[in-house]
Design an enzyme around this catalytic site. Structure first.
Site, PDB file in Angstrom:
ATOM      1  CG  HIS A   1      -1.652  -1.195   1.233  1.00  9.40           C
ATOM      2  ND1 HIS A   1      -2.827  -0.682   1.764  1.00  9.40           N
ATOM      3  CD2 HIS A   1      -2.338  -2.068   0.196  1.00  9.40           C
ATOM      4  CE1 HIS A   1      -3.891  -1.812   1.743  1.00  9.40           C
ATOM      5  NE2 HIS A   1      -3.285  -1.981   1.217  1.00  9.40           N
TER       6      HIS A   1
ATOM      7  CE  LYS B   1       4.842   3.490  13.537  1.00  8.93           C
ATOM      8  NZ  LYS B   1       5.123   2.724  11.536  1.00  8.93           N
TER       9      LYS B   1
ATOM     10  CE1 TYR C   1      -0.776   3.965   9.147  1.00 10.88           C
ATOM     11  CE2 TYR C   1       0.296   2.561   8.054  1.00 10.88           C
ATOM     12  CZ  TYR C   1      -0.999   2.898   8.864  1.00 10.88           C
ATOM     13  OH  TYR C   1      -1.031   1.995   8.896  1.00 10.88           O
TER      14      TYR C   1
ATOM     15  CE1 TYR D   1      -4.239   3.614   8.987  1.00  7.10           C
ATOM     16  CE2 TYR D   1      -4.911   3.496  11.748  1.00  7.10           C
ATOM     17  CZ  TYR D   1      -4.116   3.207  10.489  1.00  7.10           C
ATOM     18  OH  TYR D   1      -3.217   2.218  10.797  1.00  7.10           O
TER      19      TYR D   1
ATOM     20  N   PRO E   1      -2.822   0.491  19.375  1.00  6.42           N
ATOM     21  CG  PRO E   1      -4.596  -1.330  18.955  1.00  6.42           C
ATOM     22  CD  PRO E   1      -4.065  -0.304  20.273  1.00  6.42           C
TER      23      PRO E   1
HETATM   24  P1  FAD Z   1       4.612 -11.728  21.598  1.00  2.96           P
HETATM   25  O1  FAD Z   1       3.556 -12.238  20.298  1.00  2.96           O
HETATM   26  O2  FAD Z   1       3.266 -12.098  22.918  1.00  2.96           O
HETATM   27  O3  FAD Z   1       4.674 -13.278  21.949  1.00  2.96           O
HETATM   28  C1  FAD Z   1       5.314 -14.045  23.448  1.00  2.96           C
HETATM   29  C2  FAD Z   1       5.865 -15.699  23.104  1.00  2.96           C
HETATM   30  O4  FAD Z   1       5.775 -15.704  24.697  1.00  2.96           O
HETATM   31  C3  FAD Z   1       3.222 -15.661  23.345  1.00  2.96           C
HETATM   32  O5  FAD Z   1       3.843 -16.799  21.911  1.00  2.96           O
HETATM   33  C4  FAD Z   1       3.527 -15.875  24.475  1.00  2.96           C
HETATM   34  O6  FAD Z   1       2.510 -17.699  25.100  1.00  2.96           O
HETATM   35  C5  FAD Z   1       4.927 -16.496  24.687  1.00  2.96           C
HETATM   36  N1  FAD Z   1       5.014 -16.931  26.702  1.00  2.96           N
HETATM   37  C6  FAD Z   1       4.444 -15.977  27.388  1.00  2.96           C
HETATM   38  N2  FAD Z   1       5.559 -16.435  28.691  1.00  2.96           N
HETATM   39  C7  FAD Z   1       6.061 -17.098  28.520  1.00  2.96           C
HETATM   40  C8  FAD Z   1       6.363 -18.943  29.135  1.00  2.96           C
HETATM   41  N3  FAD Z   1       6.433 -17.726  30.934  1.00  2.96           N
HETATM   42  N4  FAD Z   1       7.076 -19.086  28.569  1.00  2.96           N
HETATM   43  C9  FAD Z   1       7.408 -19.687  27.619  1.00  2.96           C
HETATM   44  N5  FAD Z   1       6.875 -18.883  26.803  1.00  2.96           N
HETATM   45  C10 FAD Z   1       6.206 -17.798  26.867  1.00  2.96           C
HETATM   46  N6  FAD Z   1       0.668  -4.892  16.477  1.00  2.96           N
HETATM   47  C11 FAD Z   1      -0.220  -4.274  15.441  1.00  2.96           C
HETATM   48  O7  FAD Z   1       0.623  -3.250  15.066  1.00  2.96           O
HETATM   49  N7  FAD Z   1      -1.416  -3.652  14.737  1.00  2.96           N
HETATM   50  C12 FAD Z   1      -2.198  -5.075  15.606  1.00  2.96           C
HETATM   51  O8  FAD Z   1      -3.261  -5.125  14.936  1.00  2.96           O
HETATM   52  C13 FAD Z   1      -2.431  -5.604  17.172  1.00  2.96           C
HETATM   53  N8  FAD Z   1      -2.820  -6.078  17.232  1.00  2.96           N
HETATM   54  C14 FAD Z   1      -2.884  -6.399  18.952  1.00  2.96           C
HETATM   55  C15 FAD Z   1      -3.862  -7.406  19.387  1.00  2.96           C
HETATM   56  C16 FAD Z   1      -3.911  -7.702  20.456  1.00  2.96           C
HETATM   57  C17 FAD Z   1      -5.102  -9.010  20.508  1.00  2.96           C
HETATM   58  C18 FAD Z   1      -2.245  -8.183  20.613  1.00  2.96           C
HETATM   59  C19 FAD Z   1      -2.308  -8.776  22.547  1.00  2.96           C
HETATM   60  C20 FAD Z   1      -1.040  -7.341  20.707  1.00  2.96           C
HETATM   61  C21 FAD Z   1      -1.799  -6.146  19.493  1.00  2.96           C
HETATM   62  N9  FAD Z   1      -0.637  -6.176  18.223  1.00  2.96           N
HETATM   63  C22 FAD Z   1      -0.426  -5.574  17.286  1.00  2.96           C
HETATM   64  C23 FAD Z   1       0.439  -6.079  18.358  1.00  2.96           C
HETATM   65  C24 FAD Z   1       1.699  -6.676  18.299  1.00  2.96           C
HETATM   66  O9  FAD Z   1       0.886  -7.986  17.920  1.00  2.96           O
HETATM   67  C25 FAD Z   1       2.771  -7.619  19.434  1.00  2.96           C
HETATM   68  O10 FAD Z   1       3.539  -6.618  19.008  1.00  2.96           O
HETATM   69  C26 FAD Z   1       3.340  -8.705  18.413  1.00  2.96           C
HETATM   70  O11 FAD Z   1       3.251  -9.643  18.859  1.00  2.96           O
HETATM   71  C27 FAD Z   1       4.915  -8.528  19.665  1.00  2.96           C
HETATM   72  O12 FAD Z   1       5.326  -9.559  19.449  1.00  2.96           O
HETATM   73  P2  FAD Z   1       6.295 -10.460  20.701  1.00  2.96           P
HETATM   74  O13 FAD Z   1       6.833 -12.161  19.764  1.00  2.96           O
HETATM   75  O14 FAD Z   1       7.367  -9.626  21.157  1.00  2.96           O
HETATM   76  O15 FAD Z   1       5.466 -11.200  21.173  1.00  2.96           O
HETATM   77  C1  DHB Z   2      -3.435  -3.036  11.119  1.00  2.00           C
HETATM   78  C2  DHB Z   2      -3.740  -2.713  13.019  1.00  2.00           C
HETATM   79  C3  DHB Z   2      -4.092  -1.407  12.429  1.00  2.00           C
HETATM   80  O1  DHB Z   2      -3.731  -1.096  14.329  1.00  2.00           O
HETATM   81  C4  DHB Z   2      -3.572  -0.618  12.036  1.00  2.00           C
HETATM   82  O2  DHB Z   2      -3.057   0.285  12.812  1.00  2.00           O
HETATM   83  C5  DHB Z   2      -3.228  -0.999  10.875  1.00  2.00           C
HETATM   84  C6  DHB Z   2      -3.727  -1.906  10.089  1.00  2.00           C
HETATM   85  C7  DHB Z   2      -3.622  -4.224  10.538  1.00  2.00           C
HETATM   86  O3  DHB Z   2      -4.598  -5.413  11.434  1.00  2.00           O
HETATM   87  O4  DHB Z   2      -4.267  -4.608  10.143  1.00  2.00           O
END
Ligand code: FAD
Ligand code: DHB
Length: 398
Positions: free
Chosen positions: A76, A301, A389, A206, A297
Site C-alpha cells: 500500500h 507499530k 507510519y 482510518y 494499535p
Molecule cells: P508476543 O507475540 O506476545 O509473543 C510472546 C510469546 O511468548 C507468546 O507466544 C507467549 O505465548 C509466549 N510466552 C509468554 N509467557 C511465556 C512463558 N512464561 N514461557 C514461555 N513462553 C511464554 N500490533 C499491531 O501493530 N497491530 C495490531 O492490530 C495489533 N493487534 C494486537 C492484538 C492483540 C490482542 C495483542 C495482544 C497485540 C496486538 N498487536 C498489534 C501487537 C503485536 O501483535 C505485538 O506487538 C507483537 O505480537 C509482539 O511480538 P512479541 O514476539 O514481542 O510478543
Molecule cells: C492493522 C492494525 C492497526 O492497528 C493499524 O493501525 C493498521 C492495520 C491491521 O491489523 O491490519
C-alpha cells in the site's frame, strides 16, 4: 531431576520477536533454544497485527524470509483519513520519496518463521510450563522449563532473551527496583473482526466519527479486518454480528461508497495501553518486543517494534558472544528505546487524534478536527504522518 544442557542463547517466547531472533542468530552461527508455553497451532492462529513498515519488509527479504510475503503481501502506498463525513488520501510514496507499507499478517510471519526454524533443525519447544530464568548475576544465566512430556530441563546459556510478551515472566525477573515504567491507559478498547469478505477499499481507512473511531484494514483479497472503538470495559456479548456491521457502516460510510459484509470468522476486544519499561537489559538478560513495551494499535507499530528490537539484539549478541565485544550490548537498551519512544509518541498521537473521548469534551473534539484538517492540508504535517507510519527508524541488519 532435571535434564541439563547448554546453548548460547536461551529465548523465552515463540512470538515474532523470539522466532526472528533465533533465525537471525543462526545466520551468524549462534545456537539458541526457543521455549514457548503455547502450542504451535495456537501461535500460528493467534490474530494480531497485520501491517509491516517498509524497513521490516526489507529486513525480512534480506534474511531469507521474503518469498511468501512477496507473493501474498499487499503493498500500500498510502492510507485514507476520514473525518467530518469526508475521506482524504495521504500518499506515502509521494511524501516520503517512495516508502510504502505491506499488509501481511503476523500469523503468516509466525508460520514462515516456525517452518524455517524447524527446517534448519532449531531447538523449538512448544507447550512448555513453569519457565524460569535464574543466575542472572552471572555470565551464565540459566533457563529452566518443563517440556510437553513433563521432563524438567535446565539450560546453561551465555545470554537470555525475554521475548515472552507483555504477560511473560522475564521482565519481572529483573532485579527489584531496576526497571522504570512509563505508562498510559486509554478510556476505550478496540473490537476487532476478521470477516470472510473482500475488502471494500484499496487502502486502509482510518475514520474519526463522532460516535467513535473505526478502521478498515485487510488480510488478503478475500479477507477483511475491521476495528471499532468500544468502551474500555466492553463485553463482547453486547456486539452480535448485525450490530457490528451496522456500526461499521455508520462510522465508515461516505456518499457513493458501500461496505461489503460477510461472515465474521473471529471477533475479540483488546485494551489500549502505552507502556515502556527501561532499561531493556540486565547483564545478560535482554528484553525485546512486547515484553518491554506496548503501544496502542493505532498506526500498527507493535510488531514492527518487536522486529526492530531483535534485529539490534541479534547484532549485539553476535558481537558479545562471537567477538567478546560488549559495546553494542551495552548500547542495546538506549538504541531500542529511541525507536520505541518515537513509536510511542506516534501511536499516542494517532490514537488521540482519531478516538472520541467517552466524556464529551468540545475543546478536545475541536483540537482533533483542527489537527486532522492540518494533516490533510499541509504537506509538512502529512509528511510527519507518512514518515512515521512507514517507519522512521528502519531496522538495520549488517
Ligand atoms: P508476543 O507475540 O506476545 O509473543 C510472546 C510469546 O511468548 C507468546 O507466544 C507467549 O505465548 C509466549 N510466552 C509468554 N509467557 C511465556 C512463558 N512464561 N514461557 C514461555 N513462553 C511464554 N500490533 C499491531 O501493530 N497491530 C495490531 O492490530 C495489533 N493487534 C494486537 C492484538 C492483540 C490482542 C495483542 C495482544 C497485540 C496486538 N498487536 C498489534 C501487537 C503485536 O501483535 C505485538 O506487538 C507483537 O505480537 C509482539 O511480538 P512479541 O514476539 O514481542 O510478543
Ligand atoms: C492493522 C492494525 C492497526 O492497528 C493499524 O493501525 C493498521 C492495520 C491491521 O491489523 O491490519
Amino acid at each position: 531431576m532435571s535434564v541439563t544442557a547448554s546453548t548460547q542463547v536461551g529465548i523465552v517466547g515463540a512470538g515474532p520477536a523470539g522466532l526472528l531472533l533465533s533465525h537471525l542468530l543462526a545466520l551468524r552461527g549462534i545456537d539458541s533454544i526457543v521455549v514457548e508455553n503455547r502450542s504451535r497451532a495456537y501461535c500460528e492462529a493467534r490474530q494480531r497485527a497485520g501491517l509491516l513498515e517498509a524497513g521490516t519488509v526489507e529486513l525480512l527479504r534480506a534474511v531469507g524470509l521474503g518469498d511468501r510475503m512477496d507473493a501474498e503481501g499487499l503493498e500500500h502506498g498510502g492510507i485514507y483519513l476520514q473525518f467530518a463525513g469526508e475521506r482524504h488520501h495521504i500518499d506515502f510514496r509521494d511524501l516520503t520519496g517512495g516508502r510504502w507499507v505491506t499488509i501481511y499478517a503476523q500469523t503468516e510471519i509466525v508460520k514462515d518463521l516456525i517452518r524455517a526454524r524447524l527446517a534448519a533443525g532449531a531447538q523449538l519447544e512448544f507447550e512448555v510450563s513453569d519457565t524460569e530464568v535464574a543466575e542472572l548475576d552471572t555470565d551464565h544465566p540459566v533457563l529452566r522449563f518443563t517440556d510437553a512430556g513433563g521432563t524438567r530441563h535446565e539450560v546453561s546459556c551465555e545470554a537470555i532473551a525475554g521475548c515472552d510478551g507483555f504477560h511473560g515472566i522475564c521482565r519481572d525477573s529483573l532485579p527489584p527496583g531496576l526497571v522504570q515504567v512509563a505508562e498510559r491507559s486509554y478510556p476505550y478498547s478496540w473490537l476487532g473482526i476478521l470477516a470472510t469478505v473482500p475488502p471494500s477499499t484499496d487502502e486502509l481507512i482510518y475514520s474519526r466519527h463522532e460516535d467513535g473511531f473505526a478502521l478498515h484494514t485487510m488480510r488478503t483479497p478475500q479477507v477483511s479486518r475491521l476495528y471499532l472503538q468500544v468502551p474500555a470495559d466492553e463485553d463482547i456479548a453486547r456486539w452480535p454480528d448485525d450490530r457490528i456491521w451496522d456500526e461499521l457502516r455508520h462510522r465508515l460510510g461516505v456518499p457513493g461508497w458501500e461496505l461489503k459484509e460477510g461472515p465474521i470468522a473471529e471477533k475479540a476486544i483488546s485494551p489500549m495501553r502505552s507502556f515502556v519499561a527501561s532499561p531493556m537489559r540486565y547483564r545478560r538478560l535482554f528484553l525485546a518486543g512486547d515484553a518491554a513495551h506496548i503501544v496502542p494499535p493505532t498506526g500498527a507499530k507493535g510488531l514492527n517494534l518487536a522486529i526492530g528490537d531483535v534485529t539490534a539484539l541479534a547484532a549485539a549478541l553476535t558481537d558479545l558472544l562471537g567477538q567478546a565485544n560488549p559495546d553494542p550490548a551495552n548500547a542495546y537498551s538506549d538504541t531500542c528505546l529511541r525507536r520505541v519512544w518515537r513509536a510511542t509518541h506516534f501511536s499516542w498521537w494517532m490514537t488521540s487524534m482519531l478516538h472520541v473521548d467517552p466524556h464529551p469534551d468540545p475543546f478536545e473534539a475541536e483540537l482533533q478536527l483542527a489537527q486532522l484538517r492540518y494533516v490533510i492540508a499541509s504537506r509538512a504535517a502529512a509528511t510527519t504522518l507518512a514518515e512515521n507510519y512507514t517507519g522512521y527508524f528502519p531496522p538495520h541488519w549488517p
